[in-house]
Design a protein around this motif. Structure first.
Motif, PDB file in Angstrom:
ATOM      1  N   SER A   1      -6.687  14.036 -14.709  1.00  0.00           N
ATOM      2  CA  SER A   1      -6.884  14.633 -16.024  1.00  0.00           C
ATOM      3  C   SER A   1      -5.637  15.440 -16.352  1.00  0.00           C
ATOM      4  O   SER A   1      -4.788  15.655 -15.488  1.00  0.00           O
ATOM      5  N   ALA A   2      -5.522  15.871 -17.595  1.00  0.00           N
ATOM      6  CA  ALA A   2      -4.319  16.581 -18.024  1.00  0.00           C
ATOM      7  C   ALA A   2      -4.045  17.768 -17.110  1.00  0.00           C
ATOM      8  O   ALA A   2      -4.944  18.558 -16.786  1.00  0.00           O
ATOM      9  N   ALA A   3      -2.784  17.874 -16.686  1.00  0.00           N
ATOM     10  CA  ALA A   3      -2.422  18.931 -15.750  1.00  0.00           C
ATOM     11  C   ALA A   3      -2.568  20.295 -16.398  1.00  0.00           C
ATOM     12  O   ALA A   3      -2.225  20.494 -17.564  1.00  0.00           O
ATOM     13  N   GLY A   4      -3.071  21.232 -15.618  1.00  0.00           N
ATOM     14  CA  GLY A   4      -3.110  22.620 -16.050  1.00  0.00           C
ATOM     15  C   GLY A   4      -1.905  23.358 -15.501  1.00  0.00           C
ATOM     16  O   GLY A   4      -0.995  22.756 -14.921  1.00  0.00           O
ATOM     17  N   PRO A   5      -1.868  24.671 -15.665  1.00  0.00           N
ATOM     18  CA  PRO A   5      -0.768  25.450 -15.105  1.00  0.00           C
ATOM     19  C   PRO A   5      -0.695  25.276 -13.590  1.00  0.00           C
ATOM     20  O   PRO A   5      -1.718  25.102 -12.921  1.00  0.00           O
ATOM     21  N   GLN A   6       0.518  25.317 -13.053  1.00  0.00           N
ATOM     22  CA  GLN A   6       0.674  25.224 -11.602  1.00  0.00           C
ATOM     23  C   GLN A   6       0.225  26.529 -10.943  1.00  0.00           C
ATOM     24  O   GLN A   6       0.422  27.590 -11.504  1.00  0.00           O
ATOM     25  N   PRO A   7      -0.392  26.428  -9.779  1.00  0.00           N
ATOM     26  CA  PRO A   7      -0.651  25.210  -9.016  1.00  0.00           C
ATOM     27  C   PRO A   7      -1.820  24.397  -9.601  1.00  0.00           C
ATOM     28  O   PRO A   7      -2.885  24.943  -9.868  1.00  0.00           O
ATOM     29  N   ASP A   8      -1.572  23.117  -9.782  1.00  0.00           N
ATOM     30  CA  ASP A   8      -2.550  22.198 -10.355  1.00  0.00           C
ATOM     31  C   ASP A   8      -3.421  21.654  -9.220  1.00  0.00           C
ATOM     32  O   ASP A   8      -3.210  20.560  -8.723  1.00  0.00           O
ATOM     33  N   VAL A   9      -4.406  22.435  -8.827  1.00  0.00           N
ATOM     34  CA  VAL A   9      -5.221  22.108  -7.652  1.00  0.00           C
ATOM     35  C   VAL A   9      -5.981  20.800  -7.853  1.00  0.00           C
ATOM     36  O   VAL A   9      -6.071  19.970  -6.932  1.00  0.00           O
ATOM     37  N   LEU A  10      -6.522  20.592  -9.043  1.00  0.00           N
ATOM     38  CA  LEU A  10      -7.346  19.411  -9.283  1.00  0.00           C
ATOM     39  C   LEU A  10      -6.568  18.132  -8.969  1.00  0.00           C
ATOM     40  O   LEU A  10      -7.017  17.297  -8.176  1.00  0.00           O
ATOM     41  N   ASN A  11      -5.414  17.958  -9.584  1.00  0.00           N
ATOM     42  CA  ASN A  11      -4.673  16.709  -9.414  1.00  0.00           C
ATOM     43  C   ASN A  11      -4.025  16.607  -8.037  1.00  0.00           C
ATOM     44  O   ASN A  11      -3.942  15.514  -7.477  1.00  0.00           O
ATOM     45  N   TYR A  12      -3.584  17.720  -7.487  1.00  0.00           N
ATOM     46  CA  TYR A  12      -3.026  17.684  -6.132  1.00  0.00           C
ATOM     47  C   TYR A  12      -4.082  17.234  -5.133  1.00  0.00           C
ATOM     48  O   TYR A  12      -3.850  16.352  -4.293  1.00  0.00           O
ATOM     49  N   ALA A  13      -5.268  17.823  -5.201  1.00  0.00           N
ATOM     50  CA  ALA A  13      -6.338  17.488  -4.249  1.00  0.00           C
ATOM     51  C   ALA A  13      -6.818  16.052  -4.450  1.00  0.00           C
ATOM     52  O   ALA A  13      -7.129  15.351  -3.477  1.00  0.00           O
ATOM     53  N   TRP A  14      -6.880  15.606  -5.695  1.00  0.00           N
ATOM     54  CA  TRP A  14      -7.268  14.220  -5.987  1.00  0.00           C
ATOM     55  C   TRP A  14      -6.305  13.249  -5.312  1.00  0.00           C
ATOM     56  O   TRP A  14      -6.728  12.273  -4.689  1.00  0.00           O
TER      57      TRP A  14
ATOM     58  N   LEU B   1       0.844  -1.191   0.000  1.00  0.00           N
ATOM     59  CA  LEU B   1       0.000   0.000   0.000  1.00  0.00           C
ATOM     60  C   LEU B   1       0.884   1.248   0.000  1.00  0.00           C
ATOM     61  O   LEU B   1       1.647   1.477   0.930  1.00  0.00           O
ATOM     62  N   ASN B   2       0.753   2.057  -1.042  1.00  0.00           N
ATOM     63  CA  ASN B   2       1.545   3.265  -1.172  1.00  0.00           C
ATOM     64  C   ASN B   2       0.851   4.446  -0.491  1.00  0.00           C
ATOM     65  O   ASN B   2      -0.269   4.818  -0.875  1.00  0.00           O
ATOM     66  N   LEU B   3       1.502   5.014   0.514  1.00  0.00           N
ATOM     67  CA  LEU B   3       1.042   6.252   1.157  1.00  0.00           C
ATOM     68  C   LEU B   3       2.026   7.344   0.766  1.00  0.00           C
ATOM     69  O   LEU B   3       3.197   7.310   1.155  1.00  0.00           O
ATOM     70  N   GLU B   4       1.541   8.326   0.008  1.00  0.00           N
ATOM     71  CA  GLU B   4       2.454   9.263  -0.640  1.00  0.00           C
ATOM     72  C   GLU B   4       2.061  10.716  -0.374  1.00  0.00           C
ATOM     73  O   GLU B   4       0.884  11.047  -0.201  1.00  0.00           O
ATOM     74  N   HIS B   5       3.096  11.566  -0.383  1.00  0.00           N
ATOM     75  CA  HIS B   5       2.919  12.992  -0.151  1.00  0.00           C
ATOM     76  C   HIS B   5       3.528  13.743  -1.325  1.00  0.00           C
ATOM     77  O   HIS B   5       4.617  13.390  -1.789  1.00  0.00           O
ATOM     78  N   PHE B   6       2.814  14.754  -1.803  1.00  0.00           N
ATOM     79  CA  PHE B   6       3.228  15.483  -2.999  1.00  0.00           C
ATOM     80  C   PHE B   6       3.383  16.971  -2.696  1.00  0.00           C
ATOM     81  O   PHE B   6       2.657  17.537  -1.876  1.00  0.00           O
ATOM     82  N   ALA B   7       4.329  17.579  -3.393  1.00  0.00           N
ATOM     83  CA  ALA B   7       4.509  19.027  -3.278  1.00  0.00           C
ATOM     84  C   ALA B   7       3.351  19.742  -3.965  1.00  0.00           C
ATOM     85  O   ALA B   7       2.845  19.276  -4.990  1.00  0.00           O
ATOM     86  N   PHE B   8       2.944  20.870  -3.416  1.00  0.00           N
ATOM     87  CA  PHE B   8       1.877  21.665  -4.008  1.00  0.00           C
ATOM     88  C   PHE B   8       2.485  22.670  -4.979  1.00  0.00           C
ATOM     89  O   PHE B   8       3.376  23.437  -4.630  1.00  0.00           O
ATOM     90  N   GLY B   9       2.014  22.639  -6.216  1.00  0.00           N
ATOM     91  CA  GLY B   9       2.432  23.647  -7.181  1.00  0.00           C
ATOM     92  C   GLY B   9       3.698  23.328  -7.939  1.00  0.00           C
ATOM     93  O   GLY B   9       4.163  24.167  -8.724  1.00  0.00           O
TER      94      GLY B   9
END
Length: 301
Positions: free
Chosen positions: A56-69, A40-48
């Motif tokens: 879905s295809a990333a938009g300009p940073q900050p990419d709120v949609l994919n970060y929040a997902w 089980l992968n528990l992962e943390h990502f940088a914002f922006g």
């Protein structure tokens, strides 16, 4: 460690070719032949900034949609999976980014309290380690290892690189920092010894086919498709294991299979396996490694 193979092509030099047919037959604990574990992968990502799987295809940073997902996995999905594992009686190998302890330490603690194995998984999944210079990569491994050791009271025995990213010297660095096994290499259904410049480290099979990111994000498989894959993989490998010991890993990410409609199908697949628990070894990747280290020399080829 690089060298040329018998065919004259550049080679990693970590292991030699061995066909699955004709290897020594040996058993897992209790005379079982199929070991099954959940990674089980528990992962943390940088914002922006940085890397991350995309809904879905990333938009300009900050990419709120994919970060929040992705963060849904830490806030909701992983807790639903914890309940599922409790209900079905599964242990898990929990692959933890070191930075997660500073973000949501209570999540890692919940799996620790179950007695699950904590496996090193880099510092963040927003970056690859394989692009780093050797000293920087060694420092990253040391930083993640030290944080897990401080929080868990012991260093992890196993490592999975974020994005399965390795440099030319990653197995060497892991062995030198006390790791016993690595999950990055997916070339076999049995554990394989890898050579390093200071000894050997065990490769425990970790799936890239039976893995929700390549399946759901990459191939766009449905929740039912992925659950069916798990069932079919299990049924087939249980039959194949009559010839010799095999490892079946199931790679999960909380922000994917923790979504309610996917969780329902995952429950079906894991219940199918749990119903055969008397015929298999339901375990962790670390326990698999420990068993292999205790085998007589030459058993694993």
């Amino acid at each position: 460690m690089d060298k040329y193979s018998g065919g004259g092509l550049p080679d990693h030099g970590r292991y030699t070719y061995s066909p699955i047919r004709g290897r020594p037959a040996w058993d897992w604990p209790g005379g079982k032949r199929l070991a099954v574990y959940i990674g089980l992968n528990l992962e943390h990502f940088a914002f922006g900034e940085g890397m991350g799987a995309e809904l879905s295809a990333a938009g300009p940073q900050p990419d709120v949609l994919n970060y929040a997902w992705r963060d849904y996995g830490n806030r909701v999905g992983a807790w639903r999976l914890l309940d599922l594992f409790d209900k079905l009686g599964y242990s898990a190998s929990v692959l933890v980014n070191g930075s997660l302890y500073g973000y949501c330490p209570e999540l890692v603690a919940a799996f620790r309290d179950r007695g699950d194995e904590i496996v090193g998984h880099g510092w963040t999944n927003a970056a690859r380690q394989g692009t780093l210079e050797e000293a920087a990569e060694a420092a990253l491994i040391a930083k993640s290892t030290a944080e897990i050791a401080r929080r868990e009271g012991k260093a992890p025995a196993g490592w999975l690189g974020p994005w399965i990213s390795e440099s030319r010297v990653t197995p060497d660095l892991l062995h030198e920092q006390g790791y016993r096994y690595v999950l990055d290499w997916c070339m076999d259904d049995q554990p394989v010894w890898l050579k390093t410049r200071t000894g050997r480290i065990l490769s425990v099979p970790y799936p890239q086919e039976l893995n929700d990111i390549p399946s759901i994000v990459g191939r766009k498989d449905t929740a039912a498709d992925f659950a069916d894959m798990i069932v079919d993989q299990f049924d087939e490998m249980l039959e194949q294991a009559a010839e010799g010991p095999l490892v079946m890993g199931i790679a999960l990410h909380a922000y994917l299979v923790g979504q309610p409609y996917r969780l329902r199908h995952l429950r079906r697949a894991l219940a199918h396996i749990a119903a055969r628990r008397d015929d298999i070894w339901l375990t962790t990747s670390g326990a698999i490694a420990d068993h292999c280290y205790d085998l007589p020399e030459g058993t694993i080829v």
